[in-house]
Design a protein around this motif. Structure first.
Motif, mmCIF file in Angstrom:
data_model
loop_
_atom_site.group_PDB
_atom_site.id
_atom_site.type_symbol
_atom_site.label_atom_id
_atom_site.label_comp_id
_atom_site.label_asym_id
_atom_site.label_seq_id
_atom_site.Cartn_x
_atom_site.Cartn_y
_atom_site.Cartn_z
ATOM 1 N N ASP A 159 0.829 -1.196 0.000
ATOM 2 C CA ASP A 159 0.000 0.000 0.000
ATOM 3 C C ASP A 159 0.874 1.260 0.000
ATOM 4 N N ALA A 160 0.381 2.313 -0.648
ATOM 5 C CA ALA A 160 1.158 3.550 -0.757
ATOM 6 C C ALA A 160 1.426 4.197 0.592
ATOM 7 N N HIS A 161 0.586 3.952 1.582
ATOM 8 C CA HIS A 161 0.776 4.558 2.902
ATOM 9 C C HIS A 161 1.682 3.727 3.812
ATOM 10 N N TYR A 162 2.091 2.539 3.369
ATOM 11 C CA TYR A 162 3.001 1.749 4.200
ATOM 12 C C TYR A 162 4.344 2.473 4.294
ATOM 13 N N GLY A 163 4.776 2.714 5.510
ATOM 14 C CA GLY A 163 6.029 3.425 5.735
ATOM 15 C C GLY A 163 5.894 4.927 5.718
ATOM 16 N N ALA A 164 4.672 5.436 5.455
ATOM 17 C CA ALA A 164 4.444 6.888 5.416
ATOM 18 C C ALA A 164 3.833 7.355 6.734
ATOM 19 N N GLY A 165 3.903 8.637 6.984
ATOM 20 C CA GLY A 165 3.320 9.169 8.207
ATOM 21 C C GLY A 165 4.180 8.883 9.419
ATOM 22 N N THR A 166 3.519 8.721 10.553
ATOM 23 C CA THR A 166 4.214 8.521 11.824
ATOM 24 C C THR A 166 4.277 7.044 12.163
ATOM 25 N N ALA A 167 5.486 6.517 12.355
ATOM 26 C CA ALA A 167 5.653 5.115 12.721
ATOM 27 C C ALA A 167 5.277 4.912 14.177
ATOM 28 N N ARG A 168 4.392 3.929 14.423
ATOM 29 C CA ARG A 168 3.950 3.623 15.784
ATOM 30 C C ARG A 168 4.469 2.273 16.267
ATOM 31 N N GLY A 169 5.324 1.623 15.469
ATOM 32 C CA GLY A 169 5.858 0.322 15.838
ATOM 33 C C GLY A 169 4.945 -0.803 15.409
ATOM 34 N N ASP A 170 5.509 -2.008 15.267
ATOM 35 C CA ASP A 170 4.728 -3.212 14.932
ATOM 36 C C ASP A 170 3.999 -3.051 13.598
ATOM 37 N N SER A 171 4.673 -2.446 12.612
ATOM 38 C CA SER A 171 4.123 -2.224 11.262
ATOM 39 C C SER A 171 2.889 -1.325 11.262
ATOM 40 N N ILE A 172 2.730 -0.498 12.303
ATOM 41 C CA ILE A 172 1.622 0.459 12.377
ATOM 42 C C ILE A 172 2.149 1.847 12.004
ATOM 43 N N TYR A 173 1.452 2.483 11.055
ATOM 44 C CA TYR A 173 1.793 3.842 10.650
ATOM 45 C C TYR A 173 0.531 4.700 10.706
ATOM 46 N N GLU A 174 0.682 5.912 11.243
ATOM 47 C CA GLU A 174 -0.439 6.830 11.354
ATOM 48 C C GLU A 174 -0.326 7.909 10.288
ATOM 49 N N HIS A 175 -1.392 8.058 9.504
ATOM 50 C CA HIS A 175 -1.397 9.021 8.410
ATOM 51 C C HIS A 175 -2.758 9.699 8.379
ATOM 52 N N GLY A 176 -2.776 11.026 8.483
ATOM 53 C CA GLY A 176 -4.038 11.753 8.454
ATOM 54 C C GLY A 176 -4.929 11.459 9.644
ATOM 55 N N GLY A 177 -4.325 11.058 10.757
ATOM 56 C CA GLY A 177 -5.088 10.758 11.967
ATOM 57 C C GLY A 177 -5.519 9.330 12.104
ATOM 58 N N PHE A 178 -5.388 8.529 11.029
ATOM 59 C CA PHE A 178 -5.805 7.127 11.055
ATOM 60 C C PHE A 178 -4.571 6.231 11.158
ATOM 61 N N ALA A 179 -4.541 5.358 12.158
ATOM 62 C CA ALA A 179 -3.430 4.428 12.339
ATOM 63 C C ALA A 179 -3.786 3.090 11.705
ATOM 64 N N VAL A 180 -2.856 2.538 10.931
ATOM 65 C CA VAL A 180 -3.091 1.297 10.188
ATOM 66 C C VAL A 180 -1.956 0.318 10.460
ATOM 67 N N HIS A 181 -2.329 -0.934 10.731
ATOM 68 C CA HIS A 181 -1.354 -2.018 10.850
ATOM 69 C C HIS A 181 -1.277 -2.710 9.489
ATOM 70 N N PHE A 182 -0.163 -2.571 8.806
ATOM 71 C CA PHE A 182 -0.011 -3.130 7.462
ATOM 72 C C PHE A 182 0.482 -4.581 7.552
ATOM 73 N N PHE A 183 -0.148 -5.446 6.792
ATOM 74 C CA PHE A 183 0.135 -6.876 6.833
ATOM 75 C C PHE A 183 1.101 -7.280 5.729
ATOM 76 N N ASP A 184 2.006 -8.204 6.058
ATOM 77 C CA ASP A 184 2.751 -8.912 5.020
ATOM 78 C C ASP A 184 2.184 -10.331 4.907
ATOM 79 N N ARG A 185 2.671 -11.091 3.931
ATOM 80 C CA ARG A 185 2.112 -12.423 3.709
ATOM 81 C C ARG A 185 2.369 -13.345 4.904
ATOM 82 N N ALA A 186 3.491 -13.159 5.581
ATOM 83 C CA ALA A 186 3.783 -13.999 6.741
ATOM 84 C C ALA A 186 2.721 -13.822 7.826
ATOM 85 N N MET A 187 2.190 -12.612 7.966
ATOM 86 C CA MET A 187 1.142 -12.357 8.958
ATOM 87 C C MET A 187 -0.138 -13.106 8.582
ATOM 88 N N ILE A 188 -0.475 -13.107 7.312
ATOM 89 C CA ILE A 188 -1.651 -13.852 6.846
ATOM 90 C C ILE A 188 -1.506 -15.334 7.178
#
Length: 221
Positions: A159-188
């Protein structure tokens, strides 16, 4: 929960509450493409009772109910669920919908084996730690009957927002006020432990566009 995680969770709760209040029906009236797919799949495999996690203001909940399913809709935003109930009354389908204010970090307030199907559109990729996501998926497995179907979607590391915005740890990035945990295939694959993984479908949604996976799991009989 660590204090840093609690601060993020509390901030996200307030953000979603205020966002739903300021923008009623912010995702529109039409169901998401994953919900349309899930409804067709649920009907094919004989699902009658659906648990929807992270229902928000209910565009997908209403679709499931219109399609004849009984739905338990959960979300941590009481504002969103109020909007859901209002629209359900307008469409005369309130009798098919039960709403529960619930934080996904807590055990589900439902008995074992009480649902045939479960659905979560982008709930698992909210501001949840990996540990919390594993616990939530285990709770869904508990609540599903043997042979039950779980369809979920998550934003992934392409996703374009992966690695963007504020890093919150554990593959979580906050962008525009919304925090997202981005998944890789290993997580699936990790979350599929104890399930039968039947499908992973890549798709895009929105104007960015968001890049997601739609995952289908079956609880073994």
């Amino acid at each position: 929960m660590a204090s840093r995680d609690r601060e993020l969770a509390d901030a996200q709760f307030e953000h979603w509450q205020s966002t739903y209040a300021a923008h009623p029906g912010m995702y529109g009236d039409q169901p998401s493409a994953p919900a349309v797919h899930a409804a067709r799949l649920f009907r094919t495999v004989g699902v009658a009772d659906v648990l929807e996690l992270g229902a928000g203001h209910g565009r997908d909940t209403l679709h499931f109910a219109r399609e004849g399913f009984s739905v338990v809709a959960t979300d941590f935003s009481s504002v969103g669920l109020d909007q859901l109930r209002h629209r359900a009354r307008e469409q005369n389908i309130s009798g098919r919908i039960t709403t529960i204010v619930h934080d996904a970090r807590d055990p589900l307030p439902l008995p074992d084996g009480s649902a045939d199907g479960a659905f979560a559109h982008m709930l698992l990729c909210m501001a949840l730690s990996t540990k919390e996501i594993r616990a939530l998926v285990a709770e869904v497995r508990r609540v599903l009957r043997p042979g039950g179907t779980f369809v979920y979607t998550v934003r992934h590391t392409g996703d374009a927002h992966y690695g963007a915005g504020t890093a919150r740890g554990d593959s979580i990035y906050e962008h525009g006020g919304f925090a997202v945990h981005f998944f890789d295939r290993a997580m699936i694959d990790d979350l599929a432990d104890g399930w039968t993984l039947t499908d992973i479908d890549a798709f895009e949604e929105g104007d960015l566009p968001r890049r997601l996976w739609r995952v289908t799991l079956i609880r073994p009989t």
